[in-house]
Design a protein around this motif. Structure first.
Motif, PDB file in Angstrom:
ATOM      1  N   UNK A 175       0.837  -1.205   0.000  1.00 20.59           N
ATOM      2  CA  UNK A 175       0.000   0.000   0.000  1.00 20.59           C
ATOM      3  C   UNK A 175       0.869   1.252   0.000  1.00 20.59           C
ATOM      4  N   UNK A 176       1.911   1.261   0.805  1.00 17.89           N
ATOM      5  CA  UNK A 176       2.803   2.434   0.849  1.00 17.89           C
ATOM      6  C   UNK A 176       3.449   2.688  -0.515  1.00 17.89           C
ATOM      7  N   UNK A 177       3.914   1.622  -1.163  1.00 21.13           N
ATOM      8  CA  UNK A 177       4.546   1.781  -2.472  1.00 21.13           C
ATOM      9  C   UNK A 177       3.531   2.262  -3.508  1.00 21.13           C
ATOM     10  N   UNK A 178       2.340   1.704  -3.461  1.00 15.77           N
ATOM     11  CA  UNK A 178       1.275   2.095  -4.385  1.00 15.77           C
ATOM     12  C   UNK A 178       0.959   3.575  -4.205  1.00 15.77           C
ATOM     13  N   UNK A 179       0.754   3.989  -2.962  1.00 14.41           N
ATOM     14  CA  UNK A 179       0.351   5.364  -2.691  1.00 14.41           C
ATOM     15  C   UNK A 179       1.461   6.361  -2.991  1.00 14.41           C
ATOM     16  N   UNK A 180       2.697   5.989  -2.666  1.00 17.52           N
ATOM     17  CA  UNK A 180       3.823   6.875  -2.954  1.00 17.52           C
ATOM     18  C   UNK A 180       3.938   7.142  -4.451  1.00 17.52           C
ATOM     19  N   UNK A 181       3.717   6.096  -5.251  1.00 16.02           N
ATOM     20  CA  UNK A 181       3.802   6.254  -6.703  1.00 16.02           C
ATOM     21  C   UNK A 181       2.625   7.068  -7.235  1.00 16.02           C
ATOM     22  N   UNK A 182       1.424   6.844  -6.685  1.00 13.48           N
ATOM     23  CA  UNK A 182       0.289   7.687  -7.089  1.00 13.48           C
ATOM     24  C   UNK A 182       0.629   9.151  -6.891  1.00 13.48           C
ATOM     25  N   UNK A 183       1.134   9.480  -5.708  1.00 14.95           N
ATOM     26  CA  UNK A 183       1.398  10.882  -5.380  1.00 14.95           C
ATOM     27  C   UNK A 183       2.530  11.452  -6.234  1.00 14.95           C
ATOM     28  N   UNK A 184       3.490  10.612  -6.581  1.00 13.43           N
ATOM     29  CA  UNK A 184       4.565  11.055  -7.463  1.00 13.43           C
ATOM     30  C   UNK A 184       4.021  11.469  -8.826  1.00 13.43           C
ATOM     31  N   UNK A 185       2.896  10.880  -9.195  1.00 17.66           N
ATOM     32  CA  UNK A 185       2.250  11.199 -10.471  1.00 17.66           C
ATOM     33  C   UNK A 185       1.063  12.155 -10.292  1.00 17.66           C
ATOM     34  N   UNK A 186       0.961  12.743  -9.100  1.00 17.82           N
ATOM     35  CA  UNK A 186      -0.037  13.763  -8.767  1.00 17.82           C
ATOM     36  C   UNK A 186      -1.465  13.220  -8.806  1.00 17.82           C
ATOM     37  N   UNK A 187      -1.638  12.014  -8.288  1.00 14.85           N
ATOM     38  CA  UNK A 187      -2.965  11.460  -8.036  1.00 14.85           C
ATOM     39  C   UNK A 187      -3.109  11.219  -6.539  1.00 14.85           C
ATOM     40  N   UNK A 188      -4.283  11.520  -6.012  1.00 13.67           N
ATOM     41  CA  UNK A 188      -4.539  11.343  -4.588  1.00 13.67           C
ATOM     42  C   UNK A 188      -4.751   9.864  -4.264  1.00 13.67           C
ATOM     43  N   UNK A 189      -4.380   9.487  -3.044  1.00 11.11           N
ATOM     44  CA  UNK A 189      -4.447   8.085  -2.635  1.00 11.11           C
ATOM     45  C   UNK A 189      -5.621   7.843  -1.700  1.00 11.11           C
ATOM     46  N   UNK A 190      -6.398   6.818  -2.009  1.00 10.51           N
ATOM     47  CA  UNK A 190      -7.487   6.387  -1.149  1.00 10.51           C
ATOM     48  C   UNK A 190      -7.482   4.876  -1.027  1.00 10.51           C
ATOM     49  N   UNK A 191      -8.205   4.377  -0.041  1.00 11.72           N
ATOM     50  CA  UNK A 191      -8.303   2.930   0.133  1.00 11.72           C
ATOM     51  C   UNK A 191      -9.712   2.552   0.540  1.00 11.72           C
ATOM     52  N   UNK A 192     -10.240   1.504  -0.102  1.00 12.63           N
ATOM     53  CA  UNK A 192     -11.473   0.861   0.322  1.00 12.63           C
ATOM     54  C   UNK A 192     -11.101  -0.367   1.145  1.00 12.63           C
ATOM     55  N   UNK A 193     -11.695  -0.485   2.338  1.00 12.21           N
ATOM     56  CA  UNK A 193     -11.400  -1.647   3.161  1.00 12.21           C
ATOM     57  C   UNK A 193     -12.413  -1.826   4.267  1.00 12.21           C
ATOM     58  N   UNK A 194     -12.258  -2.912   4.997  1.00  9.09           N
ATOM     59  CA  UNK A 194     -13.211  -3.303   6.031  1.00  9.09           C
ATOM     60  C   UNK A 194     -12.775  -2.794   7.401  1.00  9.09           C
ATOM     61  N   UNK A 195     -13.737  -2.343   8.189  1.00  7.35           N
ATOM     62  CA  UNK A 195     -13.413  -1.813   9.514  1.00  7.35           C
ATOM     63  C   UNK A 195     -12.831  -2.884  10.421  1.00  7.35           C
TER      64      UNK A 195
END
Length: 274
Positions: A175-195
């Protein structure tokens, strides 16, 4: 409902989203990999939403444009995406956006090795590399659909055993790698998941570095709210950064089109289109 998203094909066909949209700057959030970037203003939707496995036809979206829902979640890609998307094209995005719909991009990437969801699993040895490459794919898919820089991409992470330390650590690395790369490309990071698992792992992580700034939590209590039943710290994911999937398998007919949807309370970023 474990294996919720990528197994949707086995269970039912459609979902989506709704309300009133405003432009805001919140929801980038608390993580370190965004400091030097000039970000487009966040486009926020606040209201009722539905999420859909296969994007409905344009005719269905026109018929459903009654004001009850105001946005639609669409599965833009991922190796574990469960439905084909014959309707989901750049032309469709442009047309439904012109109708006033707000869109929520979802990406079903690799899934936990200690969970039942998905056929492509996260491996501890490759979690970081795969997270980066799948983020690149997610951005390419979003951009091809006309979802511009500054848009969020919500990573779908299915339920898993968070007490399995090695598995949980691999998920967080991915998740950290995914989100870091999103932000490097100027896309915001979100996650869908279970409580009870995947959302909880994000919210309760001691190290918040490169974790998502927006959390879409699955808690099927039939409460259309992102505050009254918020199960985590009150200061977490504030500033238009929460969404709540509160009801599932709701078969609804509007304008002659019947779709089985999951309902969401939304107060979070949506795609920048047009």
């Amino acid at each position: 409902m474990s294996s919720h998203r990528q197994s949707k094909k086995r269970r039912y066909i459609t979902w989506g989203v709704a309300g009133a949209a405003v432009v805001a700057g919140a929801g980038i959030a608390a993580q370190t990999s965004m400091a030097a970037t000039t970000w487009p203003a966040q486009k926020t939707f606040t209201g009722r939403a539905f999420d859909t496995c296969a994007a409905p036809s344009l005719a269905a979206m026109k018929a459903w444009n009654t004001g009850f829902y105001g946005a639609a979640a669409v599965y833009i890609g991922g190796k574990n995406r469960g439905c084909n998307q014959p309707n989901l094209t750049a032309s469709w995005v442009k047309s439904v956006s012109a109708l006033g719909w707000k869109l929520v991009p979802l990406y079903v990437g690799s899934q936990p090795s200690c969970g039942s969801g998905g056929s492509v699993k996260i491996s501890a040895s490759t979690a970081a590399a795969v997270g980066t490459s799948e983020a690149d794919d997610a951005v390419a898919k979003a951009a091809a659909l006309g979802m511009k820089a500054g848009s969020p991409i919500y990573l779908d992470m299915e339920a898993y055993d968070t007490t399995n330390t090695s598995c949980n650590n691999a998920v967080l690395t991915y998740v950290r790698a995914f989100d870091k790369e999103l932000r490097a490309k100027t896309y915001r990071a979100g996650l869908y998941g279970f409580t009870s698992s995947s959302a909880k792992a994000i919210a309760n992580a001691t190290d918040k570095t490169d974790l998502p700034g927006n959390l879409w939590y699955a808690l099927w209590d039939k409460q259309n709210t992102t505050t009254a039943d918020w199960p985590f710290g009150s200061t977490q994911f504030t500033g238009h950064s929460r969404a709540h999937q509160y009801m599932v398998n709701s078969k609804e007919t509007r304008g002659g089109y019947t779709i089985t949807v999951d309902r969401d309370a939304w107060d979070a970023p949506v795609a920048i289109t047009g």
